[in-house]
Design a protein around this motif. Structure first.
Motif, PDB file in Angstrom:
ATOM      1  N   ASP A   1       0.860  -1.171   0.000  1.00 25.78           N
ATOM      2  CA  ASP A   1       0.000   0.000   0.000  1.00 25.78           C
ATOM      3  C   ASP A   1       0.904   1.231   0.000  1.00 25.78           C
ATOM      4  N   LEU A   2       0.326   2.431  -0.072  1.00 23.79           N
ATOM      5  CA  LEU A   2       1.148   3.641  -0.153  1.00 23.79           C
ATOM      6  C   LEU A   2       1.935   3.903   1.130  1.00 23.79           C
ATOM      7  N   GLY A   3       1.543   3.276   2.208  1.00 26.20           N
ATOM      8  CA  GLY A   3       2.296   3.404   3.452  1.00 26.20           C
ATOM      9  C   GLY A   3       3.500   2.485   3.507  1.00 26.20           C
ATOM     10  N   GLY A   4       3.648   1.603   2.528  1.00 23.48           N
ATOM     11  CA  GLY A   4       4.789   0.694   2.474  1.00 23.48           C
ATOM     12  C   GLY A   4       4.529  -0.671   3.093  1.00 23.48           C
ATOM     13  N   THR A   5       3.301  -0.916   3.563  1.00 20.06           N
ATOM     14  CA  THR A   5       2.965  -2.210   4.140  1.00 20.06           C
ATOM     15  C   THR A   5       2.779  -3.233   3.017  1.00 20.06           C
ATOM     16  N   VAL A   6       3.479  -4.367   3.133  1.00 18.42           N
ATOM     17  CA  VAL A   6       3.400  -5.402   2.095  1.00 18.42           C
ATOM     18  C   VAL A   6       2.017  -6.061   2.132  1.00 18.42           C
ATOM     19  N   ILE A   7       1.366  -6.086   0.980  1.00 17.96           N
ATOM     20  CA  ILE A   7       0.071  -6.765   0.833  1.00 17.96           C
ATOM     21  C   ILE A   7       0.310  -8.174   0.305  1.00 17.96           C
ATOM     22  N   TYR A   8       1.101  -8.262  -0.773  1.00 20.37           N
ATOM     23  CA  TYR A   8       1.520  -9.555  -1.328  1.00 20.37           C
ATOM     24  C   TYR A   8       3.032  -9.526  -1.480  1.00 20.37           C
ATOM     25  N   SER A   9       3.701 -10.499  -0.896  1.00 19.73           N
ATOM     26  CA  SER A   9       5.153 -10.569  -1.026  1.00 19.73           C
ATOM     27  C   SER A   9       5.509 -11.273  -2.336  1.00 19.73           C
ATOM     28  N   GLN A  10       6.750 -11.116  -2.723  1.00 20.41           N
ATOM     29  CA  GLN A  10       7.252 -11.777  -3.929  1.00 20.41           C
ATOM     30  C   GLN A  10       7.152 -13.297  -3.783  1.00 20.41           C
ATOM     31  N   GLN A  11       7.370 -13.800  -2.581  1.00 20.20           N
ATOM     32  CA  GLN A  11       7.296 -15.242  -2.340  1.00 20.20           C
ATOM     33  C   GLN A  11       5.854 -15.750  -2.500  1.00 20.20           C
ATOM     34  N   GLU A  12       4.879 -14.956  -2.066  1.00 15.58           N
ATOM     35  CA  GLU A  12       3.473 -15.358  -2.217  1.00 15.58           C
ATOM     36  C   GLU A  12       3.066 -15.414  -3.686  1.00 15.58           C
ATOM     37  N   LEU A  13       3.556 -14.473  -4.456  1.00 14.39           N
ATOM     38  CA  LEU A  13       3.138 -14.355  -5.857  1.00 14.39           C
ATOM     39  C   LEU A  13       3.925 -15.259  -6.791  1.00 14.39           C
ATOM     40  N   ASN A  14       5.114 -15.691  -6.366  1.00 16.51           N
ATOM     41  CA  ASN A  14       5.988 -16.517  -7.213  1.00 16.51           C
ATOM     42  C   ASN A  14       6.340 -15.789  -8.505  1.00 16.51           C
ATOM     43  N   THR A  15       7.087 -16.438  -9.373  1.00 17.13           N
ATOM     44  CA  THR A  15       7.433 -15.861 -10.666  1.00 17.13           C
ATOM     45  C   THR A  15       6.227 -16.011 -11.593  1.00 17.13           C
ATOM     46  N   ILE A  16       5.879 -14.916 -12.257  1.00 19.08           N
ATOM     47  CA  ILE A  16       4.718 -14.878 -13.138  1.00 19.08           C
ATOM     48  C   ILE A  16       5.186 -14.984 -14.585  1.00 19.08           C
ATOM     49  N   THR A  17       4.500 -15.822 -15.362  1.00 20.73           N
ATOM     50  CA  THR A  17       4.691 -15.869 -16.811  1.00 20.73           C
ATOM     51  C   THR A  17       3.446 -15.255 -17.417  1.00 20.73           C
ATOM     52  N   TYR A  18       3.649 -14.259 -18.263  1.00 15.97           N
ATOM     53  CA  TYR A  18       2.524 -13.467 -18.775  1.00 15.97           C
ATOM     54  C   TYR A  18       2.722 -13.167 -20.253  1.00 15.97           C
ATOM     55  N   ARG A  19       1.680 -13.352 -21.047  1.00 18.57           N
ATOM     56  CA  ARG A  19       1.694 -12.986 -22.461  1.00 18.57           C
ATOM     57  C   ARG A  19       1.113 -11.578 -22.569  1.00 18.57           C
ATOM     58  N   ILE A  20       1.921 -10.636 -23.027  1.00 17.34           N
ATOM     59  CA  ILE A  20       1.563  -9.214 -23.044  1.00 17.34           C
ATOM     60  C   ILE A  20       0.232  -8.989 -23.775  1.00 17.34           C
ATOM     61  N   ASP A  21      -0.698  -8.371 -23.047  1.00 19.87           N
ATOM     62  CA  ASP A  21      -2.028  -7.975 -23.532  1.00 19.87           C
ATOM     63  C   ASP A  21      -2.918  -9.125 -23.986  1.00 19.87           C
ATOM     64  N   LYS A  22      -2.539 -10.352 -23.697  1.00 19.84           N
ATOM     65  CA  LYS A  22      -3.384 -11.484 -24.082  1.00 19.84           C
ATOM     66  C   LYS A  22      -3.900 -12.246 -22.871  1.00 19.84           C
ATOM     67  N   GLU A  23      -3.502 -11.812 -21.669  1.00 18.11           N
ATOM     68  CA  GLU A  23      -3.924 -12.470 -20.441  1.00 18.11           C
ATOM     69  C   GLU A  23      -4.340 -11.404 -19.436  1.00 18.11           C
ATOM     70  N   GLU A  24      -5.010 -11.824 -18.385  1.00 20.65           N
ATOM     71  CA  GLU A  24      -5.485 -10.910 -17.352  1.00 20.65           C
ATOM     72  C   GLU A  24      -4.346 -10.451 -16.448  1.00 20.65           C
ATOM     73  N   LEU A  25      -4.303  -9.161 -16.210  1.00 18.61           N
ATOM     74  CA  LEU A  25      -3.368  -8.542 -15.285  1.00 18.61           C
ATOM     75  C   LEU A  25      -3.907  -7.139 -15.049  1.00 18.61           C
ATOM     76  N   PHE A  26      -3.752  -6.598 -13.864  1.00 14.67           N
ATOM     77  CA  PHE A  26      -4.353  -5.281 -13.652  1.00 14.67           C
ATOM     78  C   PHE A  26      -3.685  -4.230 -14.540  1.00 14.67           C
ATOM     79  N   LEU A  27      -4.468  -3.228 -14.909  1.00 20.48           N
ATOM     80  CA  LEU A  27      -4.116  -2.260 -15.946  1.00 20.48           C
ATOM     81  C   LEU A  27      -2.738  -1.630 -15.766  1.00 20.48           C
ATOM     82  N   GLY A  28      -2.457  -1.100 -14.608  1.00 19.97           N
ATOM     83  CA  GLY A  28      -1.181  -0.413 -14.406  1.00 19.97           C
ATOM     84  C   GLY A  28       0.014  -1.316 -14.617  1.00 19.97           C
ATOM     85  N   LEU A  29      -0.038  -2.523 -14.066  1.00 19.10           N
ATOM     86  CA  LEU A  29       1.082  -3.456 -14.221  1.00 19.10           C
ATOM     87  C   LEU A  29       1.216  -3.899 -15.676  1.00 19.10           C
TER      88      LEU A  29
END
Length: 183
Positions: free
Chosen positions: A100-128
């Motif tokens: 969050d903007l206060g710096g509190t971790v919501i999701y850590s890198q370990q929770e999310l793992n490495t993501i494989t993503y096809r640009i603009d062909k899969e779901e991901l929030f707009l900003g990312l």
């Protein structure tokens, strides 16, 4: 008698037929709900952007860049040699965390793992989704997203609530161009 009957029929016919009248609506919609919603969203965006600007102004160690789509970012690790950025359909792998903007971790890198993503062909929030397109392989970037660039009104139905602006620290590991994946 016949003439009287015809006259009576004609008189009845003309008196019963009249031009149609327009019906009036039962309720009138003024558009005030939509206008109020627009104003609320503008105020929310302005408050969030002011919070982000305050963070930027208080951070003298980083040089922030404003994106064309409405978020801010800075490089932790920048590649000044390569010119290759992901394009539509390319496959990228990346690691990130969400705060969050206060710096509190919501999701850590370990929770999310490495993501494989096809640009603009899969779901991901707009900003990312837009932020990844600005990165080169091996770069580390910190993004500051107002809520409309993140999960917006709905949140993520888990840890991120309604209208939460976010900080995402992203490392772009690999870019595989689409042309090399098609055969």
């Amino acid at each position: 008698m016949r003439l009287a009957l015809h006259t009576l029929c004609l008189l009845f016919l003309f008196s019963s037929c009249k031009t149609p009248e327009a019906r009036r609506p039962v309720s009138i919609k003024s558009g005030s709900f939509i206008n109020e919603s627009i104003n609320r969203n503008k105020e929310l965006a302005a408050r969030e952007e002011a919070r982000i600007q305050k963070i930027i102004n208080e951070d003298s160690t980083h040089t922030y860049i404003t994106s064309e789509t409405g978020f801010w970012y800075f490089y932790t690790k920048k590649d000044t040699v390569s010119t290759i950025t992901p394009q539509f359909g390319d496959i990228v792998t990346f690691d990130y965390n969400v705060k969050d903007l206060g710096g509190t971790v919501i999701y850590s890198q370990q929770e999310l793992n490495t993501i494989t993503y096809r640009i603009d062909k899969e779901e991901l929030f707009l900003g990312l989704r837009e932020g990844l397109k600005l990165m080169k392989q091996g770069e580390m970037v910190t993004f500051l997203f107002p809520s409309y660039q993140a999960y917006g009104y709905y949140g993520d139905d888990n840890k991120i609530g309604t209208n939460i602006p976010l900080i995402a620290e992203v490392t772009l590991n690999t870019i595989t161009k689409e042309s090399t994946t098609e055969n």
